[in-house]
Design a protein around this motif. Structure first.
Motif, PDB file in Angstrom:
ATOM      1  N   GLY A  25       0.786  -1.236   0.000  1.00  0.00           N
ATOM      2  CA  GLY A  25       0.000   0.000   0.000  1.00  0.00           C
ATOM      3  C   GLY A  25       0.811   1.275   0.000  1.00  0.00           C
ATOM      4  O   GLY A  25       0.237   2.377   0.024  1.00  0.00           O
ATOM      5  N   THR A  26       2.123   1.183  -0.042  1.00  0.00           N
ATOM      6  CA  THR A  26       2.959   2.387  -0.009  1.00  0.00           C
ATOM      7  C   THR A  26       2.632   3.334  -1.155  1.00  0.00           C
ATOM      8  O   THR A  26       2.495   4.553  -0.964  1.00  0.00           O
ATOM      9  N   CYS A  27       2.505   2.804  -2.355  1.00  0.00           N
ATOM     10  CA  CYS A  27       2.220   3.635  -3.521  1.00  0.00           C
ATOM     11  C   CYS A  27       0.787   4.156  -3.493  1.00  0.00           C
ATOM     12  O   CYS A  27       0.519   5.300  -3.894  1.00  0.00           O
ATOM     13  N   VAL A  28      -0.146   3.330  -3.018  1.00  0.00           N
ATOM     14  CA  VAL A  28      -1.555   3.715  -2.996  1.00  0.00           C
ATOM     15  C   VAL A  28      -1.771   4.935  -2.109  1.00  0.00           C
ATOM     16  O   VAL A  28      -2.553   5.842  -2.435  1.00  0.00           O
ATOM     17  N   ARG A  29      -1.073   4.973  -1.010  1.00  0.00           N
ATOM     18  CA  ARG A  29      -1.238   6.081  -0.066  1.00  0.00           C
ATOM     19  C   ARG A  29      -0.781   7.414  -0.646  1.00  0.00           C
ATOM     20  O   ARG A  29      -1.155   8.468  -0.135  1.00  0.00           O
ATOM     21  N   ARG A  30       0.014   7.379  -1.716  1.00  0.00           N
ATOM     22  CA  ARG A  30       0.572   8.617  -2.261  1.00  0.00           C
ATOM     23  C   ARG A  30      -0.036   9.001  -3.604  1.00  0.00           C
ATOM     24  O   ARG A  30       0.362  10.013  -4.176  1.00  0.00           O
ATOM     25  N   CYS A  31      -0.973   8.195  -4.108  1.00  0.00           N
ATOM     26  CA  CYS A  31      -1.456   8.411  -5.466  1.00  0.00           C
ATOM     27  C   CYS A  31      -2.971   8.348  -5.533  1.00  0.00           C
ATOM     28  O   CYS A  31      -3.567   7.339  -5.161  1.00  0.00           O
ATOM     29  N   ALA A  32      -3.600   9.413  -6.034  1.00  0.00           N
ATOM     30  CA  ALA A  32      -5.060   9.448  -6.143  1.00  0.00           C
ATOM     31  C   ALA A  32      -5.562   8.418  -7.152  1.00  0.00           C
ATOM     32  O   ALA A  32      -6.647   7.843  -6.977  1.00  0.00           O
ATOM     33  N   PHE A  33      -4.794   8.174  -8.207  1.00  0.00           N
ATOM     34  CA  PHE A  33      -5.182   7.191  -9.222  1.00  0.00           C
ATOM     35  C   PHE A  33      -5.238   5.797  -8.610  1.00  0.00           C
ATOM     36  O   PHE A  33      -6.221   5.057  -8.788  1.00  0.00           O
ATOM     37  N   LEU A  34      -4.201   5.398  -7.869  1.00  0.00           N
ATOM     38  CA  LEU A  34      -4.183   4.082  -7.246  1.00  0.00           C
ATOM     39  C   LEU A  34      -5.176   3.995  -6.091  1.00  0.00           C
ATOM     40  O   LEU A  34      -5.720   2.920  -5.810  1.00  0.00           O
ATOM     41  N   THR A  35      -5.429   5.106  -5.428  1.00  0.00           N
ATOM     42  CA  THR A  35      -6.448   5.118  -4.387  1.00  0.00           C
ATOM     43  C   THR A  35      -7.801   4.752  -4.986  1.00  0.00           C
ATOM     44  O   THR A  35      -8.616   4.060  -4.368  1.00  0.00           O
ATOM     45  N   LYS A  36      -8.031   5.204  -6.202  1.00  0.00           N
ATOM     46  CA  LYS A  36      -9.293   4.928  -6.898  1.00  0.00           C
ATOM     47  C   LYS A  36      -9.372   3.488  -7.391  1.00  0.00           C
ATOM     48  O   LYS A  36     -10.424   2.839  -7.277  1.00  0.00           O
ATOM     49  N   TYR A  37      -8.248   2.961  -7.915  1.00  0.00           N
ATOM     50  CA  TYR A  37      -8.300   1.669  -8.603  1.00  0.00           C
ATOM     51  C   TYR A  37      -7.697   0.502  -7.814  1.00  0.00           C
ATOM     52  O   TYR A  37      -7.901  -0.648  -8.177  1.00  0.00           O
ATOM     53  N   GLY A  38      -6.929   0.777  -6.765  1.00  0.00           N
ATOM     54  CA  GLY A  38      -6.437  -0.317  -5.946  1.00  0.00           C
ATOM     55  C   GLY A  38      -4.953  -0.597  -6.078  1.00  0.00           C
ATOM     56  O   GLY A  38      -4.211   0.118  -6.754  1.00  0.00           O
TER      57      GLY A  38
END
Length: 370
Positions: A25-38
């Motif tokens: 989840g390191t990248c997800v916490r920093r990226c709105a795109f990955l926050t949206k898609y997982g």
């Protein structure tokens, strides 16, 4: 240049990410795109099973995910590969991107492009946006380079990074190959760029050419520059913060050169939370604004918050225009050559259609010089 250099195929990229991603989840916490898609691993798994549950055109392709990944994965490669696949299959409606693609086409046209008629080993390739928005600054960069390296000449053209990022794979390779071959035919060995996107394109695909930035050249040879070019007189000590453009996130030498130039001119630099190799996208990356303006705006807001009211200095003309919508932002060239005007917001950048007139006038200057 190979027919299709560095082509990535979605299944093989997805397979690697699916197997290697730990879902931390390191990248997800920093990226709105990955926050949206997982998680990238979960996205990759869905790609392998044929599920179309991600829109790769909402990814800015900034590669922050790769910069923070403990496993050194590059999910951005998957999203670029998916863009290329969708474009090749005719699944992309490029009409919303018409302004961007028209801008690219005009930049490469005989009306705006310019190449010297005599051989040259070193050329200054300022890109499209800087000459249009800041023709005086572009010329000052050129004058400085010619003072340092008198044989340097200038080339005006578009590197076709927009088509590259939109997944127009064959078109990009064809167009950039023509630029590269034309430079090599002139005997060019070294390309000095001002645009981070041009740097990335030449670095990845400019086989036979070396590339560096005008900022590195200036920083390395400051001692040889004239007093007028090398120093400025600021009425007060100015605190600024630096936005490193994401195409250059993996170029620490450029980051240091920029800060060296600012420090030598008396600027007090306060680093933002995300800078250097972990810099953020300005919001313009990947042409996300044409697809999902709200998502693109999240990057701008992050930068505005991190700037804490300080003037942002960046060395990408595109970033300068995008960030200036939310916070006072100047191009590095503004503060190097017109500091007092830049710090008081008086040297406003030109906007279309004046940008096209500026490029034509710059081309006329080069014709007269040749």
């Amino acid at each position: 240049m190979p027919k299709n250099p560095q082509v990535m195929h979605p299944p093989e990229v997805a397979r690697h990410i699916n197997e290697a991603c730990t879902r931390c989840g390191t990248c997800v916490r920093r990226c709105a795109f990955l926050t949206k898609y997982g998680m990238p691993g979960d996205i990759a798994r869905r790609v392998l099973t044929g599920e179309r549950t991600v829109d790769p055109y909402e990814c800015s392709l900034c590669n922050l995910c790769a910069a923070v990944c403990p496993e050194e994965l590059a999910p951005g490669d998957l999203f670029l590969a998916l863009r290329r696949l969708a474009a090749n299959q005719g699944l992309v409606d490029f009409k919303p991107y018409a302004p961007l693609l028209g801008y690219e086409k005009r930049g490469h046209s005989s009306l705006f492009a310019w190449y010297p008629s005599t051989p040259a080993k070193t050329v200054f390739f300022p890109g499209c946006t800087l000459p249009g928005t800041r023709p005086r600054v572009t010329w000052r960069f050129f004058e400085t380079l010619r003072e340092l390296e008198p044989e340097t000449t200038m080339v005006l053209d578009c590197c076709h990074k927009p088509s590259h990022d939109l997944g127009r794979q064959s078109f990009f390779f064809e167009q950039f190959r023509s630029i590269r071959d034309r430079l090599l035919a002139l005997g060019v060995e070294r390309v000095i760029v001002a645009c981070p996107n041009c740097h990335k394109v030449f670095r990845k695909y400019g086989e036979g050419l070396t590339v560096t930035t005008v900022y590195e050249v200036m920083a390395q040879k400051q001692a040889r520059m004239t007093k007028e070019s090398a120093t400025v007189s600021l009425s007060t000590t100015a605190q600024v913060t630096v936005h490193d453009p994401c195409p250059l996130r993996d170029q620490p030498g450029v980051h240091q050169a920029v800060r060296s130039l600012l420090a030598a001119r008396g600027f007090d630099i306060r680093e933002m939370e995300d800078s250097g190799t972990r810099t953020l996208c300005c919001g313009e990356g990947g042409a996300v604004g044409f697809r999902n303006p709200t998502l693109a705006a999240t990057w701008v807001e992050k930068r505005r918050t991190q700037a804490q009211g300080d003037r942002i200095i960046t060395y990408c003309a595109g970033c300068a225009g995008f960030l200036n919508r939310a916070a006072p932002t100047s191009h590095l060239g503004d503060v190097l050559f017109e500091p007092e005007r830049a710090l008081t917001g008086k040297n406003m950048m030109a906007k279309a259609p004046i940008t096209y007139l500026n490029r034509l006038l710059l081309k006329r200057q080069l014709k007269r010089l040749s």
